[in-house]
Write a protein that holds these residues in place. Structure first.
Motif, PDB file in Angstrom:
ATOM      1  N   MET A   1       0.830  -1.196   0.000  1.00 55.31           N
ATOM      2  CA  MET A   1       0.000   0.000   0.000  1.00 55.31           C
ATOM      3  C   MET A   1       0.873   1.257   0.000  1.00 55.31           C
ATOM      4  O   MET A   1       0.626   2.193  -0.774  1.00 55.31           O
ATOM      5  CB  MET A   1      -0.928  -0.009   1.221  1.00 55.31           C
ATOM      6  CG  MET A   1      -1.983   1.069   1.214  1.00 55.31           C
ATOM      7  SD  MET A   1      -2.955   1.076   2.738  1.00 55.31           S
ATOM      8  CE  MET A   1      -3.593  -0.574   2.773  1.00 55.31           C
ATOM      9  N   ARG A   2       1.870   1.262   0.862  1.00 50.59           N
ATOM     10  CA  ARG A   2       2.769   2.414   0.914  1.00 50.59           C
ATOM     11  C   ARG A   2       3.478   2.604  -0.424  1.00 50.59           C
ATOM     12  O   ARG A   2       3.593   3.727  -0.927  1.00 50.59           O
ATOM     13  CB  ARG A   2       3.792   2.210   2.031  1.00 50.59           C
ATOM     14  CG  ARG A   2       4.870   3.296   2.110  1.00 50.59           C
ATOM     15  CD  ARG A   2       5.792   3.023   3.277  1.00 50.59           C
ATOM     16  NE  ARG A   2       6.858   4.007   3.378  1.00 50.59           N
ATOM     17  CZ  ARG A   2       7.733   4.056   4.381  1.00 50.59           C
ATOM     18  NH1 ARG A   2       7.643   3.175   5.370  1.00 50.59           N
ATOM     19  NH2 ARG A   2       8.668   4.973   4.400  1.00 50.59           N
ATOM     20  N   TYR A   3       3.933   1.497  -0.996  1.00 49.36           N
ATOM     21  CA  TYR A   3       4.635   1.555  -2.271  1.00 49.36           C
ATOM     22  C   TYR A   3       3.746   2.185  -3.340  1.00 49.36           C
ATOM     23  O   TYR A   3       4.195   3.031  -4.123  1.00 49.36           O
ATOM     24  CB  TYR A   3       5.049   0.148  -2.700  1.00 49.36           C
ATOM     25  CG  TYR A   3       5.551   0.070  -4.118  1.00 49.36           C
ATOM     26  CD1 TYR A   3       6.845   0.473  -4.450  1.00 49.36           C
ATOM     27  CD2 TYR A   3       4.728  -0.404  -5.137  1.00 49.36           C
ATOM     28  CE1 TYR A   3       7.308   0.413  -5.758  1.00 49.36           C
ATOM     29  CE2 TYR A   3       5.179  -0.464  -6.450  1.00 49.36           C
ATOM     30  CZ  TYR A   3       6.462  -0.059  -6.755  1.00 49.36           C
ATOM     31  OH  TYR A   3       6.901  -0.115  -8.053  1.00 49.36           O
ATOM     32  N   TYR A   4       2.465   1.785  -3.363  1.00 52.59           N
ATOM     33  CA  TYR A   4       1.557   2.303  -4.398  1.00 52.59           C
ATOM     34  C   TYR A   4       1.392   3.813  -4.283  1.00 52.59           C
ATOM     35  O   TYR A   4       1.505   4.538  -5.273  1.00 52.59           O
ATOM     36  CB  TYR A   4       0.187   1.623  -4.292  1.00 52.59           C
ATOM     37  CG  TYR A   4      -0.790   2.164  -5.317  1.00 52.59           C
ATOM     38  CD1 TYR A   4      -0.858   1.608  -6.588  1.00 52.59           C
ATOM     39  CD2 TYR A   4      -1.621   3.250  -5.028  1.00 52.59           C
ATOM     40  CE1 TYR A   4      -1.735   2.110  -7.542  1.00 52.59           C
ATOM     41  CE2 TYR A   4      -2.491   3.764  -5.976  1.00 52.59           C
ATOM     42  CZ  TYR A   4      -2.543   3.183  -7.225  1.00 52.59           C
ATOM     43  OH  TYR A   4      -3.385   3.699  -8.177  1.00 52.59           O
ATOM     44  N   PHE A   5       1.139   4.281  -3.077  1.00 54.24           N
ATOM     45  CA  PHE A   5       0.884   5.716  -2.908  1.00 54.24           C
ATOM     46  C   PHE A   5       2.154   6.558  -3.038  1.00 54.24           C
ATOM     47  O   PHE A   5       2.079   7.738  -3.377  1.00 54.24           O
ATOM     48  CB  PHE A   5       0.188   5.981  -1.578  1.00 54.24           C
ATOM     49  CG  PHE A   5      -1.238   5.516  -1.577  1.00 54.24           C
ATOM     50  CD1 PHE A   5      -2.173   6.076  -2.436  1.00 54.24           C
ATOM     51  CD2 PHE A   5      -1.656   4.505  -0.716  1.00 54.24           C
ATOM     52  CE1 PHE A   5      -3.480   5.648  -2.450  1.00 54.24           C
ATOM     53  CE2 PHE A   5      -2.967   4.065  -0.723  1.00 54.24           C
ATOM     54  CZ  PHE A   5      -3.884   4.627  -1.598  1.00 54.24           C
ATOM     55  N   GLU A   6       3.292   5.947  -2.790  1.00 52.87           N
ATOM     56  CA  GLU A   6       4.545   6.663  -3.049  1.00 52.87           C
ATOM     57  C   GLU A   6       4.774   6.791  -4.552  1.00 52.87           C
ATOM     58  O   GLU A   6       5.305   7.799  -5.034  1.00 52.87           O
ATOM     59  CB  GLU A   6       5.711   5.937  -2.386  1.00 52.87           C
ATOM     60  CG  GLU A   6       5.754   6.124  -0.875  1.00 52.87           C
ATOM     61  CD  GLU A   6       6.901   5.372  -0.221  1.00 52.87           C
ATOM     62  OE1 GLU A   6       7.230   5.691   0.931  1.00 52.87           O
ATOM     63  OE2 GLU A   6       7.477   4.456  -0.868  1.00 52.87           O
ATOM     64  N   LYS A   7       4.351   5.775  -5.292  1.00 45.27           N
ATOM     65  CA  LYS A   7       4.506   5.792  -6.750  1.00 45.27           C
ATOM     66  C   LYS A   7       3.435   6.642  -7.432  1.00 45.27           C
ATOM     67  O   LYS A   7       3.706   7.300  -8.441  1.00 45.27           O
ATOM     68  CB  LYS A   7       4.445   4.358  -7.288  1.00 45.27           C
ATOM     69  CG  LYS A   7       4.788   4.247  -8.759  1.00 45.27           C
ATOM     70  CD  LYS A   7       4.866   2.793  -9.198  1.00 45.27           C
ATOM     71  CE  LYS A   7       5.255   2.689 -10.677  1.00 45.27           C
ATOM     72  NZ  LYS A   7       5.340   1.265 -11.130  1.00 45.27           N
ATOM     73  N   TYR A   8       2.198   6.617  -6.853  1.00 38.60           N
ATOM     74  CA  TYR A   8       1.095   7.383  -7.432  1.00 38.60           C
ATOM     75  C   TYR A   8       0.477   8.290  -6.360  1.00 38.60           C
ATOM     76  O   TYR A   8      -0.659   8.081  -5.919  1.00 38.60           O
ATOM     77  CB  TYR A   8       0.020   6.446  -7.985  1.00 38.60           C
ATOM     78  CG  TYR A   8       0.537   5.455  -9.004  1.00 38.60           C
ATOM     79  CD1 TYR A   8       0.795   5.850 -10.316  1.00 38.60           C
ATOM     80  CD2 TYR A   8       0.776   4.126  -8.649  1.00 38.60           C
ATOM     81  CE1 TYR A   8       1.267   4.940 -11.252  1.00 38.60           C
ATOM     82  CE2 TYR A   8       1.251   3.209  -9.576  1.00 38.60           C
ATOM     83  CZ  TYR A   8       1.493   3.627 -10.882  1.00 38.60           C
ATOM     84  OH  TYR A   8       1.965   2.714 -11.803  1.00 38.60           O
ATOM     85  N   PRO A   9       1.205   9.300  -5.920  1.00 37.36           N
ATOM     86  CA  PRO A   9       0.708  10.172  -4.842  1.00 37.36           C
ATOM     87  C   PRO A   9      -0.589  10.892  -5.193  1.00 37.36           C
ATOM     88  O   PRO A   9      -1.357  11.252  -4.303  1.00 37.36           O
ATOM     89  CB  PRO A   9       1.861  11.159  -4.639  1.00 37.36           C
ATOM     90  CG  PRO A   9       2.628  11.132  -5.922  1.00 37.36           C
ATOM     91  CD  PRO A   9       2.531   9.724  -6.399  1.00 37.36           C
ATOM     92  N   GLN A  10      -0.843  11.065  -6.489  1.00 35.89           N
ATOM     93  CA  GLN A  10      -2.067  11.755  -6.909  1.00 35.89           C
ATOM     94  C   GLN A  10      -3.328  10.954  -6.587  1.00 35.89           C
ATOM     95  O   GLN A  10      -4.432  11.490  -6.570  1.00 35.89           O
ATOM     96  CB  GLN A  10      -2.025  12.052  -8.415  1.00 35.89           C
ATOM     97  CG  GLN A  10      -2.083  10.842  -9.326  1.00 35.89           C
ATOM     98  CD  GLN A  10      -0.743  10.183  -9.589  1.00 35.89           C
ATOM     99  OE1 GLN A  10       0.225  10.449  -8.872  1.00 35.89           O
ATOM    100  NE2 GLN A  10      -0.672   9.343 -10.603  1.00 35.89           N
ATOM    101  N   ASP A  11      -3.163   9.663  -6.305  1.00 36.89           N
ATOM    102  CA  ASP A  11      -4.324   8.818  -6.007  1.00 36.89           C
ATOM    103  C   ASP A  11      -4.689   8.822  -4.524  1.00 36.89           C
ATOM    104  O   ASP A  11      -5.734   8.286  -4.135  1.00 36.89           O
ATOM    105  CB  ASP A  11      -4.053   7.371  -6.448  1.00 36.89           C
ATOM    106  CG  ASP A  11      -4.079   7.225  -7.959  1.00 36.89           C
ATOM    107  OD1 ASP A  11      -4.461   8.187  -8.641  1.00 36.89           O
ATOM    108  OD2 ASP A  11      -3.708   6.133  -8.449  1.00 36.89           O
ATOM    109  N   ALA A  12      -3.854   9.387  -3.699  1.00 39.58           N
ATOM    110  CA  ALA A  12      -4.068   9.319  -2.244  1.00 39.58           C
ATOM    111  C   ALA A  12      -5.414   9.881  -1.817  1.00 39.58           C
ATOM    112  O   ALA A  12      -6.065   9.363  -0.903  1.00 39.58           O
ATOM    113  CB  ALA A  12      -2.935  10.034  -1.518  1.00 39.58           C
ATOM    114  N   GLU A  13      -5.841  10.958  -2.475  1.00 40.43           N
ATOM    115  CA  GLU A  13      -7.103  11.586  -2.097  1.00 40.43           C
ATOM    116  C   GLU A  13      -8.300  11.000  -2.832  1.00 40.43           C
ATOM    117  O   GLU A  13      -9.433  11.412  -2.595  1.00 40.43           O
ATOM    118  CB  GLU A  13      -7.024  13.097  -2.363  1.00 40.43           C
ATOM    119  CG  GLU A  13      -5.953  13.819  -1.555  1.00 40.43           C
ATOM    120  CD  GLU A  13      -6.119  13.608  -0.062  1.00 40.43           C
ATOM    121  OE1 GLU A  13      -7.281  13.670   0.413  1.00 40.43           O
ATOM    122  OE2 GLU A  13      -5.120  13.376   0.638  1.00 40.43           O
TER     123      GLU A  13
END
Length: 261
Positions: A1-13
């Motif tokens: 999960m952390r890896y995904y949001f670090e790679k695609y920070p625009q998806d966090a919200e």
């Protein structure tokens, strides 16, 4: 999960993260204030700041800790900004009301499917509706029963955990339970659909948010397209449930005792 949001920070919200915790495998739920805080801190560490915890959910209710005590501890973490909201899992209607009286509950996760319609009759759905709490329904396809992917125990892999863990997959009740799965599949075929699509649509019709799980990309895509069932469809499914009752407990053994039913 952390890896995904670090790679695609625009998806966090774009997504809501509901993290389950306060549970130790082997010993069970840990609902003390100290254990809850430790569980939340561990989750935050795992996310590494890449995404906030929108909802932190107690995986089960600790029978040794009053639920009010656990919710009070979680409310403090909400106040501190460490979690956005509080979730509950596998709780009865009385527990939901007790918890909500301490702090508003953001979500309640329960098992709900054509194989497990219990929350419709035991007050859980009613309590959540009255308190305006969203219901998250896990196992909406009945732990695979309603996918049409197996017809006998021999169709399951020798490594499949379900016959080892769940009562409803035991040899003595398997054929009885398959009857409902077969009936749902026939209804689905008459509509040109997969049984899982019908099963998920049925859950959504009950006012819950279905969360089917799969490791197959095509199935994930299929399950994400929510369909509408007619009143006639719902009646056909009700008759199928009535004609072919499910045999066996949801879990069985030690896990059954933690359901707060």
């Amino acid at each position: 999960m952390r890896y995904y949001f670090e790679k695609y920070p625009q998806d966090a919200e774009k997504v809501v993260i509901n993290i389950k915790g306060a549970f130790k495998h082997g010993t069970g739920p840990t609902g003390s204030p100290e254990a809850i805080r430790a569980s939340v801190e561990q989750a935050l560490e795992g996310l590494g700041g890449a995404k906030a915890i929108d909802i932190f959910e107690m995986a089960r209710v600790d029978p040794d800790t009053p639920v009010e005590t656990s919710i009070k501890a979680l409310a403090e973490l909400v106040k501190e900004g460490k979690i956005g909201g509080i979730g509950l899992s596998e709780v009865n209607a009385d527990t939901i009301r007790k918890a909500h009286a301490v702090h508003p509950i953001s979500a309640v996760e329960i098992e709900l499917s054509l194989f497990t319609p219990d929350p419709l009759h035991n007050g859980i759905m009613e309590a959540c509706s009255q308190l305006e709490i969203p219901v998250i329904a896990y196992s909406p396809v009945g732990r695979g029963w309603l996918t049409g992917s197996f017809k006998s125990l021999d169709d399951l892999s020798p490594n499949d955990f379900r016959p080892k863990m769940f009562d409803r997959f035991q040899p003595e009740v398997f054929d009885q339970n398959y009857k409902l799965a077969e009936a749902v599949e026939k209804i689905a075929q008459s509509k040109g659909l997969k049984p899982a699509q019908v099963a998920i649509a049925w859950v959504a019709r009950q006012g819950a948010i279905p969360i089917p799980g799969s490791t197959n990309i095509e199935r994930v895509t299929l399950n994400s397209k929510l369909l509408e069932l007619t009143d006639e469809d719902m009646e056909d499914l009700r008759k199928a449930q009535e004609t072919f009752p499910v045999a066996g407990k949801r879990y069985g053994g030690a896990h059954e005792k933690l359901l707060n039913g």
